[in-house]
Design a protein around this motif. Structure first.
Motif, short mmCIF file in Angstrom:
data_model
loop_
_atom_site.label_atom_id
_atom_site.label_comp_id
_atom_site.label_asym_id
_atom_site.label_seq_id
_atom_site.Cartn_x
_atom_site.Cartn_y
_atom_site.Cartn_z
N ASN A 215 -1.51 159.32 -45.68
CA ASN A 215 -2.69 159.70 -44.85
C ASN A 215 -2.36 157.94 -44.11
OD1 ASN A 215 -3.35 162.17 -44.01
ND2 ASN A 215 -4.97 161.72 -45.62
N THR A 216 -3.24 157.22 -44.71
CA THR A 216 -2.45 155.86 -44.64
C THR A 216 -1.42 155.06 -43.39
OG1 THR A 216 -3.97 155.30 -46.87
CG2 THR A 216 -2.86 153.58 -44.91
N ARG A 217 -0.50 155.26 -44.22
CA ARG A 217 1.10 155.37 -43.16
C ARG A 217 1.04 155.96 -41.98
NH1 ARG A 217 3.75 156.40 -48.82
NH2 ARG A 217 3.83 158.98 -47.91
N ALA A 218 0.22 157.24 -41.68
CA ALA A 218 0.30 158.13 -40.67
C ALA A 218 -0.31 156.86 -39.61
CB ALA A 218 0.23 158.93 -40.39
N ASP A 219 -1.78 156.22 -40.44
CA ASP A 219 -2.32 155.28 -39.32
C ASP A 219 -1.90 154.71 -38.64
OD1 ASP A 219 -4.52 157.39 -39.43
OD2 ASP A 219 -5.49 156.50 -41.21
N MET A 220 -0.72 154.13 -39.88
CA MET A 220 -0.56 152.61 -39.74
C MET A 220 0.77 152.92 -38.31
SD MET A 220 0.30 150.99 -43.65
CE MET A 220 0.94 149.37 -42.25
N GLN A 221 1.07 154.21 -38.54
CA GLN A 221 2.70 154.88 -37.44
C GLN A 221 1.74 154.90 -35.84
OE1 GLN A 221 4.66 158.27 -39.40
NE2 GLN A 221 5.56 156.62 -41.02
N LEU A 222 0.71 155.22 -35.83
CA LEU A 222 -0.19 155.42 -35.02
C LEU A 222 -0.59 154.32 -34.55
CD1 LEU A 222 -1.28 157.87 -33.34
CD2 LEU A 222 -2.85 157.36 -34.64
N LYS A 223 -1.10 153.32 -35.37
CA LYS A 223 -1.18 152.19 -34.36
C LYS A 223 0.24 151.43 -33.97
CE LYS A 223 -5.69 151.17 -38.02
NZ LYS A 223 -6.07 150.65 -39.03
N LEU A 224 0.57 151.09 -34.93
CA LEU A 224 2.64 150.62 -33.87
C LEU A 224 2.49 151.17 -33.08
CD1 LEU A 224 4.46 148.26 -34.87
CD2 LEU A 224 5.84 150.31 -36.46
N GLN A 225 2.76 152.74 -33.08
CA GLN A 225 2.99 153.66 -31.82
C GLN A 225 1.89 153.51 -30.40
OE1 GLN A 225 2.84 157.56 -32.71
NE2 GLN A 225 3.47 158.53 -30.54
N ARG A 226 0.79 152.93 -31.21
CA ARG A 226 0.12 152.76 -29.63
C ARG A 226 0.32 150.73 -29.49
NH1 ARG A 226 -6.12 155.16 -31.77
NH2 ARG A 226 -5.43 156.89 -31.56
N THR A 227 0.54 150.56 -29.80
CA THR A 227 0.82 149.44 -29.71
C THR A 227 2.09 148.98 -29.04
OG1 THR A 227 0.17 147.60 -31.88
CG2 THR A 227 1.43 146.84 -30.54
N VAL A 228 3.63 150.18 -29.91
CA VAL A 228 4.95 149.97 -28.89
C VAL A 228 4.75 150.72 -27.28
CG1 VAL A 228 6.47 151.32 -28.65
CG2 VAL A 228 5.91 149.77 -30.53
N GLU A 229 3.41 151.91 -27.39
CA GLU A 229 3.23 151.98 -25.89
C GLU A 229 2.43 151.25 -24.91
OE1 GLU A 229 0.38 155.17 -26.92
OE2 GLU A 229 1.84 156.19 -27.69
N GLY A 230 1.79 150.36 -25.40
CA GLY A 230 1.88 149.19 -24.35
C GLY A 230 2.31 148.06 -23.90
N LEU A 231 3.05 148.20 -25.16
CA LEU A 231 4.54 147.14 -24.54
C LEU A 231 5.40 147.75 -23.35
CD1 LEU A 231 5.27 145.48 -28.32
CD2 LEU A 231 3.98 144.91 -26.26
N SER A 232 5.09 148.61 -23.33
CA SER A 232 5.44 149.98 -22.86
C SER A 232 5.29 149.99 -21.30
CB SER A 232 6.66 151.49 -23.54
OG SER A 232 5.24 152.13 -23.40
N VAL A 233 4.33 150.05 -21.13
CA VAL A 233 3.42 149.30 -19.79
C VAL A 233 3.77 148.73 -18.94
CG1 VAL A 233 1.04 149.85 -19.18
CG2 VAL A 233 1.05 151.39 -21.02
N VAL A 234 3.96 146.96 -19.77
CA VAL A 234 4.06 146.35 -19.24
C VAL A 234 5.34 146.23 -19.43
CG1 VAL A 234 4.34 143.19 -20.18
CG2 VAL A 234 2.66 144.66 -20.57
N ALA A 235 6.70 146.81 -20.62
CA ALA A 235 7.69 146.51 -19.38
C ALA A 235 7.91 147.69 -18.51
CB ALA A 235 8.72 147.11 -21.18
N ILE A 236 7.24 149.10 -18.20
CA ILE A 236 7.44 149.47 -17.37
C ILE A 236 7.06 148.98 -16.08
CG2 ILE A 236 7.23 151.73 -16.05
CD1 ILE A 236 7.54 152.94 -19.46
#
Length: 426
Positions: free
Chosen positions: A355-376
């Protein structure tokens, strides 16, 4: 009307009740008794060998043969009457000779069984006995004979079957290797009644001896049972201290349980047979309806003092073995529960880590999604800028001002489209 159909075994079952009649023994006479058993695996022995040995004796005297598969035989062989019986574990031979030898319990009486025939017997001797059947006219003569023939401290004497006879025996093996029993028959007692008394004496001696095999086996098992009991106690201490991993203790406990089950399986037949033989011994004594003779101990008193303690030892060992098996089962259940709890805790910790790793992956995914908004948004603004460059002159705007004007709407549009896509997927 058609006759009613019989069960295929009806006559066989009915005749089984009459298959082993009591012998008819005149007074005076001598009975010579022999019981033979295979040393090992007697219950599953080759019974054809027993029959072949009987036929070898019958052929010496030209006597007729029993039917194939017979378990009993009675017939005249020369000067004596022979009775043969095949039982679950043993075979018995009883020879009845008219009259008495001049020497009481003369070993020569046993020569009715030829020595070379005895050498080829399929098994070993469990017991043999010489039974002297005389008359009971004078109490003093009977008492004198008992003192001369038997060991006083072991002698058991009873008046039986409502004073039909006096029976005696000391259950000791004499110098010739035989047990000794005496039957003093009262006047007027029938031959068949005498035969029943002699038969019961033979059965008491045989089943007493057979049941003592259980006592011998218990004595041999006792050290190993004590060792297993100590090991089981040590394992229980390990469970209490929690110093040893439960899985290691469980492995040792399973080994102990396997040894107990093996021991119980090997001893189960002997325990069951001992209980059955003991019951027969007491039943045979009971039907004699004993009464005390001249203040001496009866057969039942002898068995109570000498035989019953051995049988109680067998029952105690049987109960101890069962109790040890139950302890091992309970300890195994407790250990398995403990192992399951420990594994559940390990699984819980593993799930929490996941669960901890999943939370970390989710947070990382959201961070990546934020960066993808900037890139797009960056590429979208560039494309929109190229598309709107012709309007810059019409609107009197510089290229930088046009890009600045469309940047925020493009970024918001990209962010809204990505959120909408995420919602449609989840």
């Amino acid at each position: 009307m058609a006759p009613i159909a019989d069960h295929p075994l009806r006559y066989q079952l009915a005749n089984e009740l009459h298959a082993r009649p009591f012998p008819s023994i005149p007074t005076p006479s001598t009975a010579v008794y022999l019981a033979v058993k295979q040393p090992e695996g007697a219950a599953g022995r080759d019974r054809a060998a027993d029959m072949a040995h009987l036929l070898a004796l019958l052929d010496r005297y030209g006597a007729p043969h029993p039917q194939p598969g017979a378990t009993h035989y009675s017939g005249r062989l020369g000067r004596f009457q022979l009775k043969w019986e095949s039982h679950t574990e043993f075979v018995t031979y009883t020879a009845f000779i008219d009259g008495l030898s001049s020497r009481p319990f003369d070993p020569a009486d046993f020569e009715v069984f030829p020595p070379d025939w005895l050498d080829r017997v399929p098994g070993v001797r469990m017991t043999s006995a010489l039974i002297r059947v005389g008359t009971w006219n004078d109490k003093d003569k009977v008492s004198g004979a008992l003192n001369d023939w038997f060991v006083p401290e072991s002698l058991a004497v009873s008046r039986v079957l409502d004073d039909a006879a006096v029976i005696a025996g000391d259950f000791r093996i004499d110098a010739a290797g035989h047990q000794r029993f005496a039957v003093f028959v009262a006047p007027g007692t029938g031959d068949r009644r005498v035969g029943r008394m002699v038969q019961r004496l033979c059965e008491i001696e045989t089943y007493k001896t057979m049941s003592m095999l259980g006592f011998s086996e218990v004595k041999a098992m006792s050290p190993r049972m004590t060792d297993i009991d100590d090991r089981l106690t040590d394992l229980m201490d390990e469970m209490t201290d929690n110093a040893t991993p439960a899985e290691d203790t469980l492995g040792k406990l399973l080994q102990v349980s396997a040894e107990l089950e093996t021991m119980a399986a090997r001893a189960s037949f002997r325990f069951g047979a001992t209980g059955a033989y003991e019951a027969i011994v007491h039943q045979r004594i009971e039907v004699l309806r004993e009464q005390r003779f001249d203040g001496r101990q009866t057969f039942s008193e002898f068995m109570m003092r000498r035989y019953d303690p051995a049988m109680r030892t067998v029952k105690s060992a049987q109960g101890r073995l069962a109790a040890m098996s139950e302890r091992a089962i309970r300890a195994g259940d407790l250990l398995r529960t403990r192992v399951d709890v420990e594994r559940s805790a390990q699984n819980q910790a593993l799930l929490e880590s996941m669960n901890t790793r999943a939370d970390m992956q989710l947070k990382l995914q959201r961070t990546v999604e934020g960066l993808s908004v900037v890139a797009i948004s960056y590429y979208a603004v560039s494309l929109a800028g190229y598309a709107l460059y012709p309007l810059a002159g019409v609107l009197d705007l510089s290229k930088g001002s046009l890009i600045a004007a469309i940047t925020l709407p493009v970024v918001l549009l990209v962010w809204w489209l990505i959120r909408r896509l995420q919602r449609s997927l989840h």
